[in-house]
Design a protein around this motif. Structure first.
Motif, mmCIF file in Angstrom:
data_model
loop_
_atom_site.group_PDB
_atom_site.id
_atom_site.type_symbol
_atom_site.label_atom_id
_atom_site.label_comp_id
_atom_site.label_asym_id
_atom_site.label_seq_id
_atom_site.Cartn_x
_atom_site.Cartn_y
_atom_site.Cartn_z
ATOM 1 N N GLY A 20 0.651 -1.062 0.381
ATOM 2 C CA GLY A 20 0.066 0.004 -0.074
ATOM 3 C C GLY A 20 1.405 1.427 0.122
ATOM 4 N N LEU A 21 2.205 1.514 -1.028
ATOM 5 C CA LEU A 21 3.028 2.764 -0.750
ATOM 6 C C LEU A 21 3.009 3.568 -1.763
ATOM 7 N N GLY A 22 1.900 2.583 -2.739
ATOM 8 C CA GLY A 22 2.375 4.028 -3.874
ATOM 9 C C GLY A 22 2.920 3.265 -4.995
ATOM 10 N N ILE A 35 1.593 2.553 6.159
ATOM 11 C CA ILE A 35 0.425 3.075 5.601
ATOM 12 C C ILE A 35 -0.171 3.716 6.333
ATOM 13 N N TRP A 62 -6.158 -2.629 -0.559
ATOM 14 C CA TRP A 62 -4.982 -2.785 -1.877
ATOM 15 C C TRP A 62 -4.082 -4.252 -2.272
ATOM 16 N N SER A 79 -2.214 1.634 -3.800
ATOM 17 C CA SER A 79 -2.354 2.635 -2.656
ATOM 18 C C SER A 79 -3.853 2.166 -1.652
ATOM 19 N N THR A 81 -7.008 2.454 -0.812
ATOM 20 C CA THR A 81 -8.242 2.815 -1.663
ATOM 21 C C THR A 81 -9.887 2.479 -1.022
#
Length: 81
Positions: A20-22, A35, A62, A79, A81
């Protein structure tokens, strides 16, 4: 890792965005990374996806969208959501 204050941290593989870090990467993350979501009360993780429930009853997901695992169709979600 879920702390008693509701902070959520991830470590390990991130090849499908499951941390989930983008972003994704092929190396293993050995140190926990926070996160960025509101305080969490419950979390469930599969091999390539995560679903978290926050204190305000919001659900975030995610990671891999295979088989609709994140609830966002078949796409990977990088990420929360």
């Amino acid at each position: 890792v879920l702390t008693d204050k509701g902070s959520l941290f991830g470590l390990g593989r991130n090849n499908r965005g499951q941390l989930g870090l983008g972003y994704t990467n092929t190396s293993v993350l050995h140190l926990p990374a926070r996160i960025p979501i509101p305080p969490v009360v419950d979390v469930r993780a599969g091999t390539f996806h995560v679903i978290a429930l926050t204190r305000d009853n919001a659900v975030y997901s995610w990671g891999s969208g295979d088989f609709g695992a994140t609830g966002h169709g078949a796409r990977d979600v990088l990420s929360p959501t």
